[in-house]
Design an enzyme around this catalytic site. Structure first.
Site, PDB file in Angstrom:
ATOM      1  N   SER A 170       0.865  -1.174   0.000  1.00 56.36           N
ATOM      2  CA  SER A 170       0.000   0.000   0.000  1.00 56.36           C
ATOM      3  C   SER A 170       0.901   1.223   0.000  1.00 56.36           C
ATOM      4  O   SER A 170       2.076   1.148   0.403  1.00 56.36           O
ATOM      5  CB  SER A 170      -0.907   0.001   1.236  1.00 56.36           C
ATOM      6  OG  SER A 170      -1.605   1.239   1.347  1.00 56.36           O
ATOM      7  N   ARG A 171       0.358   2.342  -0.446  1.00 58.37           N
ATOM      8  CA  ARG A 171       1.122   3.585  -0.336  1.00 58.37           C
ATOM      9  C   ARG A 171       1.182   4.064   1.117  1.00 58.37           C
ATOM     10  O   ARG A 171       1.907   5.001   1.436  1.00 58.37           O
ATOM     11  CB  ARG A 171       0.509   4.648  -1.250  1.00 58.37           C
ATOM     12  CG  ARG A 171       0.657   4.319  -2.737  1.00 58.37           C
ATOM     13  CD  ARG A 171       0.204   5.476  -3.617  1.00 58.37           C
ATOM     14  NE  ARG A 171       0.469   5.215  -5.014  1.00 58.37           N
ATOM     15  CZ  ARG A 171      -0.437   4.757  -5.875  1.00 58.37           C
ATOM     16  NH1 ARG A 171      -1.661   4.495  -5.454  1.00 58.37           N
ATOM     17  NH2 ARG A 171      -0.124   4.555  -7.134  1.00 58.37           N
ATOM     18  N   TYR A 207       4.282   0.182  -3.873  1.00 57.92           N
ATOM     19  CA  TYR A 207       4.081  -0.889  -4.846  1.00 57.92           C
ATOM     20  C   TYR A 207       5.414  -1.304  -5.463  1.00 57.92           C
ATOM     21  O   TYR A 207       5.675  -2.491  -5.694  1.00 57.92           O
ATOM     22  CB  TYR A 207       3.123  -0.448  -5.941  1.00 57.92           C
ATOM     23  CG  TYR A 207       1.774   0.020  -5.447  1.00 57.92           C
ATOM     24  CD1 TYR A 207       1.208  -0.487  -4.272  1.00 57.92           C
ATOM     25  CD2 TYR A 207       1.053   0.975  -6.146  1.00 57.92           C
ATOM     26  CE1 TYR A 207      -0.027  -0.054  -3.821  1.00 57.92           C
ATOM     27  CE2 TYR A 207      -0.185   1.412  -5.715  1.00 57.92           C
ATOM     28  CZ  TYR A 207      -0.715   0.908  -4.546  1.00 57.92           C
ATOM     29  OH  TYR A 207      -1.936   1.342  -4.113  1.00 57.92           O
ATOM     30  N   LEU A 222      -6.491  -2.110  -8.153  1.00 63.34           N
ATOM     31  CA  LEU A 222      -6.419  -0.650  -8.183  1.00 63.34           C
ATOM     32  C   LEU A 222      -7.573  -0.071  -9.008  1.00 63.34           C
ATOM     33  O   LEU A 222      -8.263  -0.804  -9.729  1.00 63.34           O
ATOM     34  CB  LEU A 222      -5.085  -0.218  -8.797  1.00 63.34           C
ATOM     35  CG  LEU A 222      -3.828  -0.539  -8.001  1.00 63.34           C
ATOM     36  CD1 LEU A 222      -2.590  -0.317  -8.869  1.00 63.34           C
ATOM     37  CD2 LEU A 222      -3.752   0.320  -6.746  1.00 63.34           C
ATOM     38  N   HIS A 269      -4.808   0.217 -14.115  1.00 62.51           N
ATOM     39  CA  HIS A 269      -4.616  -1.212 -14.372  1.00 62.51           C
ATOM     40  C   HIS A 269      -3.515  -1.498 -15.384  1.00 62.51           C
ATOM     41  O   HIS A 269      -2.657  -2.362 -15.158  1.00 62.51           O
ATOM     42  CB  HIS A 269      -5.927  -1.837 -14.847  1.00 62.51           C
ATOM     43  CG  HIS A 269      -6.923  -2.025 -13.747  1.00 62.51           C
ATOM     44  ND1 HIS A 269      -8.184  -2.543 -13.958  1.00 62.51           N
ATOM     45  CD2 HIS A 269      -6.844  -1.769 -12.415  1.00 62.51           C
ATOM     46  CE1 HIS A 269      -8.828  -2.598 -12.810  1.00 62.51           C
ATOM     47  NE2 HIS A 269      -8.035  -2.124 -11.864  1.00 62.51           N
ATOM     48  N   LYS A 298     -11.029  -6.599 -13.351  1.00 62.46           N
ATOM     49  CA  LYS A 298     -11.686  -6.066 -14.534  1.00 62.46           C
ATOM     50  C   LYS A 298     -12.188  -4.648 -14.255  1.00 62.46           C
ATOM     51  O   LYS A 298     -12.411  -4.305 -13.092  1.00 62.46           O
ATOM     52  CB  LYS A 298     -12.821  -7.001 -14.986  1.00 62.46           C
ATOM     53  CG  LYS A 298     -13.874  -7.273 -13.897  1.00 62.46           C
ATOM     54  CD  LYS A 298     -14.887  -6.153 -13.798  1.00 62.46           C
ATOM     55  CE  LYS A 298     -15.509  -6.039 -12.473  1.00 62.46           C
ATOM     56  NZ  LYS A 298     -16.114  -4.733 -12.212  1.00 62.46           N
ATOM     57  N   ARG A 307     -16.153   4.360  -8.731  1.00 64.67           N
ATOM     58  CA  ARG A 307     -17.080   4.048  -9.820  1.00 64.67           C
ATOM     59  C   ARG A 307     -17.817   5.294 -10.323  1.00 64.67           C
ATOM     60  O   ARG A 307     -18.412   5.269 -11.396  1.00 64.67           O
ATOM     61  CB  ARG A 307     -18.075   2.987  -9.366  1.00 64.67           C
ATOM     62  CG  ARG A 307     -17.429   1.637  -9.084  1.00 64.67           C
ATOM     63  CD  ARG A 307     -18.340   0.710  -8.312  1.00 64.67           C
ATOM     64  NE  ARG A 307     -17.700  -0.563  -8.013  1.00 64.67           N
ATOM     65  CZ  ARG A 307     -16.848  -0.746  -7.006  1.00 64.67           C
ATOM     66  NH1 ARG A 307     -16.548   0.275  -6.201  1.00 64.67           N
ATOM     67  NH2 ARG A 307     -16.304  -1.919  -6.802  1.00 64.67           N
ATOM     68  N   ASP A 324     -17.715  -1.115 -15.128  1.00 67.17           N
ATOM     69  CA  ASP A 324     -17.844  -1.824 -13.859  1.00 67.17           C
ATOM     70  C   ASP A 324     -18.679  -3.092 -13.984  1.00 67.17           C
ATOM     71  O   ASP A 324     -18.265  -4.176 -13.545  1.00 67.17           O
ATOM     72  CB  ASP A 324     -18.454  -0.897 -12.806  1.00 67.17           C
ATOM     73  CG  ASP A 324     -18.468  -1.523 -11.427  1.00 67.17           C
ATOM     74  OD1 ASP A 324     -17.512  -2.252 -11.101  1.00 67.17           O
ATOM     75  OD2 ASP A 324     -19.430  -1.284 -10.678  1.00 67.17           O
TER      76      ASP A 324
END
Length: 328
Positions: A34-35, A56, A72, A77, A95, A163, A175
Site C-alpha cells: 500500500s502507499r 508498490y 487498483l 490497471h 476487470k 465508480r 464496472d
C-alpha cells in the site's frame, strides 16, 4: 505454491480475493503493498501475511512474491500490470483490465516480452455455475439459442466512490456492463458483429449510469441493461426453441441470492434445478490462474479474450452516440 503479492488494500481484495487465495490449495498471499505502510501492515496482520510494503515498487522488486493481484482503480490497471510484468511477476488484474481495447496491445507486448501470464480477473468464467450453463448449451438442452436477456443493477451515488469518478475509469459499463458480455461470449463461444445502445450519464459525476444494449451475435441476440442507480437486480436468461435457462444471481451470488440454474422445457411443464451450495468462484479463479502460471494446461481469460470483450464495450459507447447499428 504460487506466492501472491496484493497491490493495494482495496475492498474487493481484502474481502473476496485475499481470503480466496488463502483458502486455495496451490497459492498463498505472502505480501501486501500500500502507499500507506500502516494500512498494508494492518491487512497483512489480519490474514497472517508475513510481508508488508509501503510502496508498490518495493513489493515488485522483492523476491518474496511470484505473482500480483491488482485491484487498483481502472485507470491504473494497464500501468501497474506492465510494471509487474516487467518485474517478472505473473499478473491477475481486476476487470476491466483497460479503459479501451487499444490499450490491451501494450499488455500483450509486456506478456510476450517477459514470458509471464497476465489475465483479467473475470471470476465468473471459473464458476461451476457458468461452466454448467456452457455445458447445457453445448448439449442442446434448450435447442437452438435465439435470445439472451440480462440485467445487472445497483444503487451508488457516493461521489467519493471510484465508480463515480471519470478520471479513475468510473462508469457503469466498465464496472458491470462487462459481465453480461463476457458470460454470453464464454458460454456460447460466439462473438458479436454489431450493436445498438442508449446510455444516460449522471449530470454531476459525468459517468455513465444506465445503458440499454442490443447486440447481434448472428445466430442469436443479446439484450441487457445495466445501471449504477437502480434497485439491485441480477438475471441472465438463455432462450431457445426447446426451452430456456435462467441463471439466478449470476454474478454476485453472495449479495443477490442463491447460486442456482433453472432449466425449463418448451411447454413449461418441467423444470430442472441445478444448485451450487458453495461455488467459490474467486477460489476457482485463483487456483486456475496459479495452475496456468505454473505451466499447466488450464483455461484462463487470455488478453486476446479481454480485447474482444472490451471491443464490445467500446462499440456500446459509440453506438450510444448515434441511431442504428454500430460495428463491433
Amino acid at each position: 505454491m504460487l506466492r501472491f503479492g496484493i497491490l493495494s488494500t482495496a475492498k474487493i481484495g481484502r474481502e473476496l480475493v485475499v481470503p480466496a487465495i488463502q483458502d486455495a490449495e496451490n497459492c498463498v498471499v505472502t505480501a501486501i503493498a500500500s502507499r500507506d505502510l500502516a494500512k498494508a501492515r494492518a491487512l497483512a496482520d489480519r490474514f497472517s501475511v508475513p510481508h508488508a510494503f509501503g510502496s508498490y515498487e518495493e513489493m515488485l522488486a522483492s523476491d518474496v512474491i511470484d505473482a500480483v493481484y491488482i485491484p487498483l482503480p481502472t485507470s491504473q490497471h494497464v500501468e501497474w500490470s506492465i510494471k509487474a510484468a516487467d518485474a517478472g511477476k505473473h499478473v491477475l488484474c481486476e476487470k476491466p483490465i483497460a479503459l479501451n481495447a487499444g490499450e490491451i496491445a501494450s499488455l500483450i507486448e509486456a506478456r510476450e516480452r517477459n514470458k509471464v501470464l497476465i489475465s483479467e480477473a473475470f471470476m465468473v468464467t471459473y464458476s461451476p455455475v457458468w461452466r454448467k450453463v456452457r455445458s447445457l448449451l453445448a448439449e442442446g438442452a434448450i435447442g437452438r439459442l435465439r435470445h439472451v436477456q440480462g440485467a445487472f443493477t445497483y444503487f451508488n451515488r457516493d461521489p467519493g466512490n471510484m465508480r463515480n469518478v471519470p478520471a479513475l475509469g468510473g462508469g457503469g459499463l466498465p464496472d458491470i456492463g462487462v459481465y453480461p458480455t463476457i458470460t454470453t461470449r464464454f458460454v456460447t463461444g460466439k462473438e458479436p458483429v454489431r450493436v445498438q445502445a442508449s446510455t444516460d450519464r449522471d449530470p454531476d459525476f459525468g459517468t455513465d449510469i444506465y445503458s440499454s444494449v442490443r447486440a447481434d451475435f448472428g445466430d442469436f441476440e443479446l439484450s441487457f441493461y445495466i445501471s449504477t442507480q437502480l434497485a439491485q437486480r441480477q438475471i441472465m436468461v438463455f432462450h431457445g426453441d426447446k426451452g430456456f435457462i435462467e441463471v439466478k444471481s449470476p454474478f454476485n451470488a453472495d449479495r443477490y441470492g442463491a447460486e442456482e440454474i433453472e432449466l425449463t422445457n418448451q411447454s413449461h411443464t418441467e423444470s430442472q434445478h441445478f444448485r451450487f451450495q458453495d461455488a467459490r468462484q474467486y477460489r476457482c479463479q485463483v487456483e486456475a490462474f496459479t495452475n496456468a502460471a505454473l505451466g499447466e494446461n488450464e483455461e484462463v481469460v487470455s488478453l486476446e479474450n479481454s480485447a474482444s470483450n472490451q471491443k464490445l464495450i467500446d462499440a456500446i459507447y459509440r453506438a450510444s452516440e448515434k441511431d442504428g447499428w454500430e460495428a463491433v
